[in-house]
Design a protein around this motif. Structure first.
Motif, PDB file in Angstrom:
ATOM      1  N   VAL A 135       0.836  -1.200   0.000  1.00 13.50           N
ATOM      2  CA  VAL A 135       0.000   0.000   0.000  1.00 13.50           C
ATOM      3  C   VAL A 135       0.873   1.254   0.000  1.00 13.50           C
ATOM      4  O   VAL A 135       0.583   2.236  -0.705  1.00 13.50           O
ATOM      5  N   GLU A 140      -3.372  -0.442  -4.858  1.00 12.34           N
ATOM      6  CA  GLU A 140      -4.725  -0.288  -4.343  1.00 12.34           C
ATOM      7  C   GLU A 140      -5.493  -1.605  -4.329  1.00 12.34           C
ATOM      8  O   GLU A 140      -6.658  -1.640  -3.930  1.00 12.34           O
ATOM      9  N   VAL A 169      -8.773  -0.091   0.057  1.00 10.88           N
ATOM     10  CA  VAL A 169      -7.927  -1.034  -0.671  1.00 10.88           C
ATOM     11  C   VAL A 169      -8.745  -2.275  -0.999  1.00 10.88           C
ATOM     12  O   VAL A 169      -9.369  -2.871  -0.113  1.00 10.88           O
TER      13      VAL A 169
END
Length: 343
Positions: A135, A140, A169
């Motif tokens: 991340v 994503e 996410v």
């Protein structure tokens, strides 16, 4: 007679790859250069459990004198067909002075594609740390391996992962066919509240009936291993057994087949993602062009260059902020081991 050059290669993996037939620590195959003025490059890199053997692939390619006519007789040699079809498509796109994805039917300019990061099997702490690194690097979408541990342990890992990365996410899980129907039912019920994008291959590859039974909408299902060895027509019939199909150009016989199949699947109401089979740069870049031709919006499994300790040539597709570059130069965008386009 069309000129064909073949170069065998062996590339070491950064870490072992788990397949249906066991662990492998290198990728071996044949790079191809077909024709002249301009030539096109292709790659045939068989993967146990997905394609023909390296020996069968090598034998099939050694018998080819006319690449175009050979495509029709290589239906049971998907890696060999992939190498030839990619080289021919690369050559044709270069002749037309367009990027390969436009030659494959892409309707608009696509400069970058979303890609996922993969988190392997580890403790909850290790899983969270790996996901947080991804991340931080801009990914994503996180794909997490499950199925090697108990259902309870995997659920603990997934809950910790969701808590750590937050709701922005996308989280997808890959069980690699490890669960039986009872385990899958239990896992999917528990996952229903964790906003999982999909669970990939929860049941063994041949249990299509089981996948139909668990595709009830609570958690979307993706099929991957179930596609291996099936014809495009048979794959199309899986529309009621999944929500997403994972298309691997090497396993399906080439980017041309993936693009045609992807369009047919979408017509049946399913979505697709495109992934590599941990290939070298030629095939990996071909998969990127196939995904661009389909204009895939979901994150694809294309960011796999770092799984190899070396490669066949320069890589035209950089990964940045969870996206990968789609080459815009005519053809494929890489020369592979030849390092130049002179015939």
């Amino acid at each position: 007679m069309t000129r064909i050059e073949r170069r065998a290669f062996s590339l070491v993996l950064d870490s072992s790859l788990s397949t249906a037939t066991g662990e492998i620590d290198r990728r071996e195959g044949i790079a191809l250069r077909v024709g002249e003025s301009p030539p096109g490059v292709g790659e045939a890199t068989p993967l146990p459990g997905w394609t023909e053997s390296l020996e069968a692939c090598r034998s099939a390619l050694s018998d080819v004198s006319n690449p175009r006519s050979a495509l029709s007789i290589l239906a049971d040699r998907p890696a060999a067909r992939h190498g030839l079809s990619l080289a021919l498509a690369d050559r044709a796109a270069r002749r037309a002075d367009v990027p390969l994805y436009r030659h494959l039917g892409g309707g608009r300019r696509v400069e970058r594609l979303a890609v996922n990061a993969t988190v392997g099997d580890g403790s909850a702490k290790e899983t969270v740390e790996a996901a947080e690194r991804a991340v931080s690097a801009g990914f994503e979408t996180i794909k997490c391996k499950v199925g090697a541990r108990s259902i309870g342990e995997d659920l603990e890992r997934v809950r910790a992962l969701r808590d750590a990365v937050g709701s922005d996410v996308a989280l997808r899980l890959d069980a690699n066919g490890a669960w039986d129907r009872r385990e899958a039912d239990r896992a999917l019920s528990a996952l229903a509240g964790l906003d999982v994008e999909y669970v990939e291959q929860p049941l063994p590859a041949d249990d299509i009936g089981g996948h139909r039974a668990i595709t009830d909408g609570s958690v979307p299902i993706a099929l991957d291993e179930s596609l291996a060895g099936r014809s495009p027509e048979d794959i199309t019939l899986l529309a009621d057994a999944a929500d997403v199909l994972v298309l691997k150009p090497m396993a399906l016989g080439g980017p041309d087949r993936v693009v045609a199949l992807g369009r047919r699947i979408r017509d049946r109401g399913l979505d697709v993602v495109v992934t590599t089979t941990i290939d070298a740069v030629i095939a990996r870049t071909g998969a990127i062009h196939a995904a661009a031709a389909l204009d895939v919006k979901r994150a694809c499994g294309l960011a796999t260059a770092d799984l190899l300790t070396d490669d066949l040539g320069s890589d035209p597709a950089s990964v940045r902020d969870g996206t990968i570059t789609v080459p815009q130069t005519p053809g494929l965008g890489t020369d592979g081991p030849w390092g130049g386009r002179d015939a």
